[in-house]
Design an enzyme around this catalytic site. Structure first.
Site, PDB file in Angstrom:
ATOM      1  N   ASP A 225      -0.371  20.448 -14.422  1.00 26.46           N
ATOM      2  CA  ASP A 225      -0.834  19.253 -15.126  1.00 26.46           C
ATOM      3  C   ASP A 225      -0.242  19.314 -16.528  1.00 26.46           C
ATOM      4  OD1 ASP A 225      -2.148  17.324 -16.617  1.00 26.46           O
ATOM      5  OD2 ASP A 225      -4.140  17.765 -15.830  1.00 26.46           O
TER       6      ASP A 225
ATOM      7  N   TYR B  58      -9.336  20.082 -17.156  1.00 24.62           N
ATOM      8  CA  TYR B  58      -9.933  18.754 -17.173  1.00 24.62           C
ATOM      9  C   TYR B  58     -11.190  18.761 -16.320  1.00 24.62           C
ATOM     10  CZ  TYR B  58     -10.520  13.758 -16.309  1.00 24.62           C
ATOM     11  OH  TYR B  58     -11.044  12.501 -16.197  1.00 24.62           O
TER      12      TYR B  58
ATOM     13  N   ARG C 238       0.827  -1.200   0.000  1.00 23.14           N
ATOM     14  CA  ARG C 238       0.000   0.000   0.000  1.00 23.14           C
ATOM     15  C   ARG C 238       0.867   1.258   0.000  1.00 23.14           C
ATOM     16  NH1 ARG C 238      -1.638   2.586   4.353  1.00 23.14           N
ATOM     17  NH2 ARG C 238      -1.546   0.761   5.715  1.00 23.14           N
TER      18      ARG C 238
ATOM     19  N   LYS D 240      -2.755   8.330 -20.101  1.00 18.79           N
ATOM     20  CA  LYS D 240      -2.783   8.914 -21.439  1.00 18.79           C
ATOM     21  C   LYS D 240      -1.459   8.645 -22.174  1.00 18.79           C
ATOM     22  CE  LYS D 240      -6.801  10.658 -20.173  1.00 18.79           C
ATOM     23  NZ  LYS D 240      -6.840  10.532 -18.723  1.00 18.79           N
TER      24      LYS D 240
END
Length: 383
Positions: free
Chosen positions: A177, A104, A52, A202
């Site tokens: 971003d 976005y 984790r 992407k």
């Protein structure tokens, strides 16, 4: 001894592998274990405690991204949204954020709902307009400025270096971003940004078969360590299989991005004079409002994303998408296949996106074939 610095193309092709894992395999193994042995004295000198928090499969892709971005460190996340929202979760209630008006849509919706619910003060401004941005900063100094450049889906280009100067003048962090630009075209950290974010789903992966996100940092400071802790404590990590596939995709990033950029520029230039197209939005066009800034901070290409606005409005735009044969009507971007999408109907009634707009993610097919397909679809829709 002098250390030779190789080009991004060579580093990507190698996958950065030999430097980051102690293994004879050309392709690194996938470590599926969720837990790791303690040392005999009850310590964890390997740095691995539980998956984790970390997994050996993550590190080759993380180190490779850090090298591409000239970052001190990078971390993979379960998705682009997990990476982006971690940045805002690392802030404190009452902190002020400036974000782009056009960005976005899923992150914009998150900021307007969950972000504000956690006590963050959020303002949406045209970050490409430096005067408007400075006025907003003067009104209330932000804790963090979030940029997206080129901005989805109008492909607005923001001058990262200029915004960094504004951020530093008021003591704000700057996060960018850079999903669409990729580290091959723009390196935000070299332009004095503090954090760079990628939806690795992407372009970094490039095959539409992995969900992942990533953050990279210019400095290993308290804020970065807070982000690392948030990832570990929230469990916002990818699976080992996804991390392995992401590294595989990154090894062809240079080839895919180069081809997509060339195809996108060719298509944008050919469509610019089409009688049934109102506007072509692409940073590589000299007629585009942000072209000069793009030319300054995007090296080697202007990206594989463009949008077109159709004469005839929303009805014509949807009809064009319906008539394409090579272009797939689907959400997402950055894969080897070309996608077309009517964004306004996806984003809903409060979208800032014009209803006559189609977003195009240009893949690596023949540019001539992609152009012919669009032209026949436009002609059919306007017949």
């Amino acid at each position: 001894m002098t250390t030779t610095r190789f080009s991004s193309q060579s580093v990507l092709a190698q996958g950065g592998i030999n430097k980051y894992i102690k293994d004879v395999s050309i392709i690194p193994p996938v470590y599926t274990s969720t837990t790791y042995l303690r040392d005999s004295d009850n310590q964890y000198r390997s740095g691995l405690v539980y998956s984790r928090a970390d997994n050996p499969t993550y590190r080759p892709a993380e180190k490779l991204l850090a090298e591409l971005e000239n970052a001190v460190d990078a971390r993979l996340f379960a998705s682009g949204m997990a990476a982006a929202t971690a940045v805002f979760q690392a802030l404190k209630p009452g902190d002020s954020i400036i974000a782009p008006k056009v960005m976005y849509w899923a992150l914009r919706q998150w900021l307007k709902t969950f972000g504000q619910d956690t006590g963050l003060h959020i303002r949406f401004v045209d970050t490409s307009n430096l005067e408007e941005l400075q006025e907003s900063v003067n009104e209330k100094a932000p804790t963090l400025i979030w940029l997206e450049t080129p901005g989805n889906p109008l492909w607005t280009v923001t001058d990262i270096e200029a915004v960094s100067a504004i951020a530093k003048s008021c003591g704000a962090l700057l996060a960018v971003d850079s999903t669409v630009a990729t580290p091959l075209l723009t390196k935000p950290l070299d332009l004095s940004a503090d954090i760079v974010m990628h939806s690795a789903t992407k372009y970094l992966n490039g095959h539409s078969d992995v969900i992942s996100g990533a953050l990279a940092a210019r400095e290993n400071n308290e804020f970065w360590q807070r982000l690392v802790a948030i990832r570990a404590q929230s469990g916002a990590v990818p699976s080992p299989q996804d991390a392995s596939q992401l590294l595989r995709g990154m090894r062809t990033l240079f080839l895919r991005v180069r081809e997509s950029c060339q195809n996108a520029l060719y298509i944008a230039e050919q469509l610019e004079q089409h009688p049934n197209i109102v506007e072509v939005l692409y940073p590589g066009l000299k007629s585009f409002a942000g072209h000069e800034v793009a030319a300054k901070q995007m090296q080697g290409g202007f990206g594989g994303m463009l949008s077109i606005r159709l004469a005839g409005g929303e009805k014509a735009a949807i009809a064009v998408a319906a008539q394409t044969q090579l272009w797939h009507r689907a959400t997402s971007l950055g894969g080897v296949e070309s996608l077309i999408e009517h964004r306004a109907s996806i984003e809903g009634p409060d979208t800032p996106v014009p209803s006559d707009l189609l977003r195009l993610s240009v893949g690596i097919e023949s540019a001539d074939d992609l152009l012919k397909d669009l032209q026949q679809a436009i002609d059919s829709a306007h017949a």
